[in-house]
Design an enzyme around this catalytic site. Sequence first.
Site, PDB file in Angstrom:
ATOM      1  N   ASP A   1       0.810  -1.223   0.000  1.00 57.06           N
ATOM      2  CA  ASP A   1       0.000   0.000   0.000  1.00 57.06           C
ATOM      3  C   ASP A   1       0.843   1.272   0.000  1.00 57.06           C
ATOM      4  O   ASP A   1       0.443   2.282   0.573  1.00 57.06           O
ATOM      5  CB  ASP A   1      -0.962   0.042   1.216  1.00 57.06           C
ATOM      6  CG  ASP A   1      -1.781  -1.219   1.317  1.00 57.06           C
ATOM      7  OD1 ASP A   1      -2.293  -1.669   0.282  1.00 57.06           O
ATOM      8  OD2 ASP A   1      -1.898  -1.771   2.430  1.00 57.06           O
TER       9      ASP A   1
ATOM     10  N   LYS B   1       1.934   2.340  -5.020  1.00 56.79           N
ATOM     11  CA  LYS B   1       2.523   1.868  -6.280  1.00 56.79           C
ATOM     12  C   LYS B   1       1.630   2.198  -7.467  1.00 56.79           C
ATOM     13  O   LYS B   1       2.100   2.492  -8.549  1.00 56.79           O
ATOM     14  CB  LYS B   1       2.728   0.343  -6.237  1.00 56.79           C
ATOM     15  CG  LYS B   1       3.858  -0.091  -5.339  1.00 56.79           C
ATOM     16  CD  LYS B   1       4.074  -1.597  -5.390  1.00 56.79           C
ATOM     17  CE  LYS B   1       3.004  -2.402  -4.704  1.00 56.79           C
ATOM     18  NZ  LYS B   1       2.891  -2.246  -3.264  1.00 56.79           N
TER      19      LYS B   1
ATOM     20  N   GLY C   1      -4.271  -4.707  -4.650  1.00 64.36           N
ATOM     21  CA  GLY C   1      -5.330  -3.959  -5.319  1.00 64.36           C
ATOM     22  C   GLY C   1      -5.054  -2.486  -5.349  1.00 64.36           C
ATOM     23  O   GLY C   1      -4.508  -1.933  -4.400  1.00 64.36           O
ATOM     24  N   HIS C   2      -5.350  -1.870  -6.453  1.00 70.95           N
ATOM     25  CA  HIS C   2      -5.383  -0.413  -6.473  1.00 70.95           C
ATOM     26  C   HIS C   2      -6.454   0.059  -7.436  1.00 70.95           C
ATOM     27  O   HIS C   2      -6.852  -0.660  -8.336  1.00 70.95           O
ATOM     28  CB  HIS C   2      -4.019   0.210  -6.769  1.00 70.95           C
ATOM     29  CG  HIS C   2      -3.327  -0.329  -7.967  1.00 70.95           C
ATOM     30  ND1 HIS C   2      -2.298  -1.230  -7.888  1.00 70.95           N
ATOM     31  CD2 HIS C   2      -3.510  -0.080  -9.266  1.00 70.95           C
ATOM     32  CE1 HIS C   2      -1.889  -1.517  -9.095  1.00 70.95           C
ATOM     33  NE2 HIS C   2      -2.595  -0.843  -9.958  1.00 70.95           N
TER      34      HIS C   2
ATOM     35  N   GLN D   1       2.284  -6.071  -3.149  1.00 71.96           N
ATOM     36  CA  GLN D   1       2.576  -6.042  -1.711  1.00 71.96           C
ATOM     37  C   GLN D   1       3.893  -5.284  -1.468  1.00 71.96           C
ATOM     38  O   GLN D   1       4.226  -4.404  -2.240  1.00 71.96           O
ATOM     39  CB  GLN D   1       2.621  -7.452  -1.117  1.00 71.96           C
ATOM     40  CG  GLN D   1       1.249  -8.088  -0.965  1.00 71.96           C
ATOM     41  CD  GLN D   1       0.760  -8.804  -2.207  1.00 71.96           C
ATOM     42  OE1 GLN D   1       1.525  -9.464  -2.889  1.00 71.96           O
ATOM     43  NE2 GLN D   1      -0.502  -8.681  -2.508  1.00 71.96           N
TER      44      GLN D   1
HETATM   45  P1  IMP Z   1      -2.458 -12.772   2.339  1.00 79.79           P
HETATM   46  O1  IMP Z   1      -1.564 -12.252   1.268  1.00 79.79           O
HETATM   47  O2  IMP Z   1      -3.917 -12.589   2.038  1.00 79.79           O
HETATM   48  O3  IMP Z   1      -2.129 -14.171   2.732  1.00 79.79           O
HETATM   49  O4  IMP Z   1      -2.211 -11.887   3.664  1.00 79.79           O
HETATM   50  C1  IMP Z   1      -0.984 -11.946   4.379  1.00 79.79           C
HETATM   51  C2  IMP Z   1      -0.612 -10.577   4.919  1.00 79.79           C
HETATM   52  O5  IMP Z   1      -0.268  -9.714   3.836  1.00 79.79           O
HETATM   53  C3  IMP Z   1      -1.742  -9.876   5.676  1.00 79.79           C
HETATM   54  O6  IMP Z   1      -1.164  -9.099   6.710  1.00 79.79           O
HETATM   55  C4  IMP Z   1      -2.344  -8.960   4.625  1.00 79.79           C
HETATM   56  O7  IMP Z   1      -2.978  -7.848   5.199  1.00 79.79           O
HETATM   57  C5  IMP Z   1      -1.086  -8.552   3.869  1.00 79.79           C
HETATM   58  N1  IMP Z   1      -1.359  -8.160   2.485  1.00 79.79           N
HETATM   59  C6  IMP Z   1      -1.632  -8.952   1.441  1.00 79.79           C
HETATM   60  N2  IMP Z   1      -1.806  -8.228   0.314  1.00 79.79           N
HETATM   61  C7  IMP Z   1      -1.608  -6.953   0.660  1.00 79.79           C
HETATM   62  C8  IMP Z   1      -1.590  -5.729  -0.077  1.00 79.79           C
HETATM   63  O8  IMP Z   1      -1.790  -5.672  -1.297  1.00 79.79           O
HETATM   64  N3  IMP Z   1      -1.331  -4.603   0.643  1.00 79.79           N
HETATM   65  C9  IMP Z   1      -1.057  -4.635   1.968  1.00 79.79           C
HETATM   66  N4  IMP Z   1      -1.039  -5.742   2.684  1.00 79.79           N
HETATM   67  C10 IMP Z   1      -1.306  -6.898   2.039  1.00 79.79           C
END
Ligand code: IMP
Length: 418
Positions: free
Chosen positions: A14, A17, A41-42, A220
């Site tokens: 977040d 990007k 996501g954006h 991420q």
């Molecule tokens: P997962 O990717 O859904 O397994 O989540 C694992 C961790 O990564 C959690 O803390 C989510 O909040 C974080 N996370 C996953 N995708 C994003 C993103 O695009 N932005 C910020 N945090 C993310």
Amino acid sequence: MNRADLIVGLQWGDEGKGKIVDHMAQTHDVVCRFAGGHNAGHTIVVGEKIYALHLIPSGVLNPKAMNIVGNGVVLSPVDFIEEMSQFNNLKERLFISDKAHLLLPYHALIDQAREKMKGDKAIGTTGKGIGPAYGDKIARVGHRVGELQHPEKLVEKIMHHFQKNQAIYEVMGVEIPDRSTLLEELEGYKNILAPYIVDTTLLVWKVLDEGKKVLLEGAQGTMLDIDHGTYPYVTSSTTVSAGACSGLGLNPKDIGKVTGIAKAYCTRVGNGPFPSEDFSKDAERLRKSGHEFGTTTGRPRRCGWFDAVAMKHAVRINGVDQVALMKLDVLDGFDEIKVCTGYEVDGKVIDYVPYDLEDVKPIYEAFPGWNRTEGIRNFDDLPDTAKSYIEALEAMIGARMGIISTSPQREDTIIRGK
Ligand code: IMP
């Protein structure tokens, strides 16, 4: 030799990007995603229209650009198809790797069941099934996008796996899909996605050899990387720049300029260590002015100060050539701005990221604030205190801030000369 430019998140995701990738996608011929899934996501605003992008690369908004979803990605066909429906004419503009792994609805059910079982140790995942899909890949029981070409064979393999592991799924309360419903689903995916499925490794080599301008889009952030992040509170993919090689079939020499994206402060969603997290009204103010709510889940983001220790680590790991410092304007009006310059661990101060960040105490340095940077487009027009803040950060992290963003608008961006 033609090399690909790379964009990577330097914090916990977040970082903003979207704005930079969108901007760079306008000048690149090919945009590639190399890791993650629809957990990212954006939203991108173009005129009156708002597009939500989770997995389709941002080049989709440049009608001339080709978009590649690499093998390092986990792809949920149902969500991908929905995302595709926002756009016309994706043929010859969108390519999905036959080696990318399938994320199927049962992965999300497993993700949610596991999180529930963990109770207060939950990771705080997006619940989309990312961990279980990558888990299957690494355990060598996953299914690849290329297998969608033969739904009959694929459904057999999936059902076989379910039968073998029935007891586990029963304990977790995950319902095993019905064979004929699953087959119908897979056939539906095939009908829509088959024209887009190719060997993207060959394709990405070809476009590089042809001298096309290629942009590699990370998802991420570095501190969520499966190896280098705050394990186990991480996502399940290689989010750092090295992931672009394995996630697309490139070699390290194929990578050119690396732009690392960082916010002028710091946020994180989900659980896990966040040394520079703030719990005062400053955090609320950052959340409110920075609109710090998750794009994918809507969750409020945890907010805190720029962590120069974690950032120095991220600059080194990713081979960052320049940093794009985002959301500087969100700090407008603060009397004092803190920066985490060290961690105290067992009474000792360290300046590197240790194995475990759980019990580190942040050491802060305070900088004087400024009134307004919003909308400023030249470095020289920034208030002196903002310039000093940026220059101090550069010295701490060992990288130049070549791009500084002062509002969500595309034009409100400072591009610094050499
Ligand atoms: P997962 O990717 O859904 O397994 O989540 C694992 C961790 O990564 C959690 O803390 C989510 O909040 C974080 N996370 C996953 N995708 C994003 C993103 O695009 N932005 C910020 N945090 C993310």
